[in-house]
Design an enzyme around this catalytic site. Structure first.
Site, PDB file in Angstrom:
ATOM      1  CD  GLN A 161      -1.199  -1.106   3.516  1.00 14.02           C
ATOM      2  OE1 GLN A 161      -2.442  -1.116   3.488  1.00 14.02           O
ATOM      3  NE2 GLN A 161      -0.553  -1.704   4.495  1.00 14.02           N
ATOM      4  CB  THR A 174      -6.919  -0.752   5.782  1.00 18.39           C
ATOM      5  OG1 THR A 174      -6.795  -2.120   5.336  1.00 18.39           O
ATOM      6  CG2 THR A 174      -5.533  -0.208   6.095  1.00 18.39           C
ATOM      7  CG  ASP A 207      -6.144  -1.469  14.501  1.00 19.26           C
ATOM      8  OD1 ASP A 207      -5.070  -1.181  15.094  1.00 19.26           O
ATOM      9  OD2 ASP A 207      -6.790  -0.656  13.810  1.00 19.26           O
ATOM     10  CG  ASP A 240      -1.373   2.215  14.627  1.00 20.96           C
ATOM     11  OD1 ASP A 240      -2.224   1.934  13.774  1.00 20.96           O
ATOM     12  OD2 ASP A 240      -1.592   2.156  15.856  1.00 20.96           O
ATOM     13  CG  HIS A 261      -5.443   2.840  19.288  1.00 20.98           C
ATOM     14  ND1 HIS A 261      -4.796   3.961  18.806  1.00 20.98           N
ATOM     15  CD2 HIS A 261      -5.401   1.936  18.290  1.00 20.98           C
ATOM     16  CE1 HIS A 261      -4.359   3.726  17.594  1.00 20.98           C
ATOM     17  NE2 HIS A 261      -4.709   2.509  17.240  1.00 20.98           N
TER      18      HIS A 261
HETATM   19  N1  SAM Z   1      -7.363   2.700  12.701  1.00 20.89           N
HETATM   20  C1  SAM Z   1      -7.300   2.353  11.287  1.00 20.89           C
HETATM   21  C2  SAM Z   1      -8.688   2.300  10.694  1.00 20.89           C
HETATM   22  O1  SAM Z   1      -9.643   2.350  11.461  1.00 20.89           O
HETATM   23  O2  SAM Z   1      -8.774   2.236   9.463  1.00 20.89           O
HETATM   24  C3  SAM Z   1      -6.516   1.087  11.125  1.00 20.89           C
HETATM   25  C4  SAM Z   1      -5.088   1.327  11.404  1.00 20.89           C
HETATM   26  S1  SAM Z   1      -3.961   0.028  11.213  1.00 20.89           S
HETATM   27  C5  SAM Z   1      -2.612   0.934  10.614  1.00 20.89           C
HETATM   28  C6  SAM Z   1      -4.554  -0.865   9.800  1.00 20.89           C
HETATM   29  C7  SAM Z   1      -3.556  -1.949   9.449  1.00 20.89           C
HETATM   30  O3  SAM Z   1      -4.199  -3.070   8.832  1.00 20.89           O
HETATM   31  C8  SAM Z   1      -2.463  -1.516   8.455  1.00 20.89           C
HETATM   32  O4  SAM Z   1      -1.220  -1.511   9.100  1.00 20.89           O
HETATM   33  C9  SAM Z   1      -2.538  -2.544   7.330  1.00 20.89           C
HETATM   34  O5  SAM Z   1      -1.269  -2.868   6.804  1.00 20.89           O
HETATM   35  C10 SAM Z   1      -3.184  -3.706   8.050  1.00 20.89           C
HETATM   36  N2  SAM Z   1      -3.821  -4.698   7.179  1.00 20.89           N
HETATM   37  C11 SAM Z   1      -4.613  -4.487   6.108  1.00 20.89           C
HETATM   38  N3  SAM Z   1      -5.000  -5.667   5.565  1.00 20.89           N
HETATM   39  C12 SAM Z   1      -4.452  -6.651   6.335  1.00 20.89           C
HETATM   40  C13 SAM Z   1      -4.492  -8.075   6.310  1.00 20.89           C
HETATM   41  N4  SAM Z   1      -5.187  -8.718   5.360  1.00 20.89           N
HETATM   42  N5  SAM Z   1      -3.827  -8.757   7.276  1.00 20.89           N
HETATM   43  C14 SAM Z   1      -3.128  -8.102   8.236  1.00 20.89           C
HETATM   44  N6  SAM Z   1      -3.033  -6.746   8.322  1.00 20.89           N
HETATM   45  C15 SAM Z   1      -3.703  -6.038   7.377  1.00 20.89           C
END
Ligand code: SAM
Length: 282
Positions: free
Chosen positions: A31, A158, A156, A86, A62
């Site tokens: 991404q 995306t 948590d 994060d 959080h």
């Molecule tokens: N607070 C944010 C929101 O509400 O959108 C989410 C934050 S956190 C940074 C989201 C994380 O999900 C990202 O680091 C992303 O790389 C991860 N992510 C997305 N798809 C994923 C998957 N299939 N498996 C594991 N992690 C994933």
């Protein structure tokens, strides 16, 4: 010349934030990642054109995705965070002294590495906690294959775009159910109902294929624009959602955890849904 970050989550609405100082910007294997400074919200992490978290308002999200399920569970020892790169979710969950293991399954190592370097207040040492385990993998694959069991699973992720899309499917929820111990609770980042009502409606139906007690709870996170953010709630133990305020206080207060949003009263009230959200749960 002011440089602006313009969010691209919606075709008909976009929030903008000044990028007063760009700390890091790259296209990872998964991404587009930008971390920048904003005079109001502090440091901001964005992925694929969408605000993920900011130093200014991350505490709302959080705290509500950790203290609600962990307090409701009452004796959670093993926690699984899907996504959460994060580190803010791990930070808050590890404040619960009863937690003996927290596995964080994050697909994009760059998010972890760059957050550790440029957003240290988010993880605040969680990555170095002996109870913390980092797994770099697709969360959907992890829950499909692991033999480990957890008391609370926190998704948590995306939004359901790109790598996050698979984390909103019935198959993923069924695999999360498989990984939950007796009385376990699954909670999910489930979008902003006023703008993404389909996410709540879809999760309502898909979660109910695997769990008997499915609901949502809400909190307003300023940079998740559009009003309430919804958090999915799924368990087979309906009593976990029906704790009275005295029970919630009795469980949370002795922990001595400082919060800026969560209180036992907010915990209880968060499950009262506005009518327009109830209408999505047809
Ligand atoms: N607070 C944010 C929101 O509400 O959108 C989410 C934050 S956190 C940074 C989201 C994380 O999900 C990202 O680091 C992303 O790389 C991860 N992510 C997305 N798809 C994923 C998957 N299939 N498996 C594991 N992690 C994933």
């Amino acid at each position: 010349m002011t440089e602006w970050f313009t969010e691209t989550l919606h075709p008909w609405l976009a929030q903008r934030l000044t990028m007063d100082h760009v700390l890091f910007r790259t296209k990872t294997e998964h991404q587009d990642l930008i971390i920048f400074e904003n005079s109001k919200f502090g440091r901001v992490l964005t992925l694929d054109g969408v605000v993920q978290t900011t130093e200014g308002d991350e505490f709302v999200y959080h705290e509500m995705l950790t203290h609600v399920p962990l307090t409701a569970h009452g004796s959670a020892k093993r926690v699984l965070v899907i996504g959460g790169g994060d580190g803010g979710m791990a930070r808050e969950a590890l404040k619960h002294s009863g937690v003996v293991r927290l596995a964080m399954v994050e697909i994009d190592r760059s998010v972890v590495d760059m957050s550790r370097e440029h957003l240290p207040t988010l993880s605040a040492g969680a990555f170095d906690d002996p109870r913390f385990e980092l797994v770099i993998a697709d969360g959907a694959r992890y829950v499909a294959e692991t033999d480990d069991r957890f008391d609370v699973i926190i998704v948590d992720s995306t939004d359901p775009i790109g790598p996050g899309e698979v984390l909103f499917t019935a198959a993923f929820y069924a695999d999360c159910k498989r990984c939950l111990a007796e009385g376990g609770i699954l909670v999910t980042q489930n979008g902003v109902p006023f703008l993404q009502g389909g996410e709540v409606a879809n999760s309502w139906h898909r979660l109910r294929e695997s769990f008997t007690d499915v609901w949502f709870y809400v909190a307003a996170v300023p940079t998740y624009q559009g009003g309430h953010m919804a958090f999915g709630w799924a368990t087979d133990d309906a009593t976990k959602r029906q704790l009275d305020i005295t029970s919630i206080e009795g469980r949370f207060s002795p922990l001595g955890i400082d919060t800026r949003y969560y209180t036992p009263a907010v915990h209880q009230a968060a499950f009262a849904l506005p009518k327009f959200i109830l209408n999505l749960l047809s």
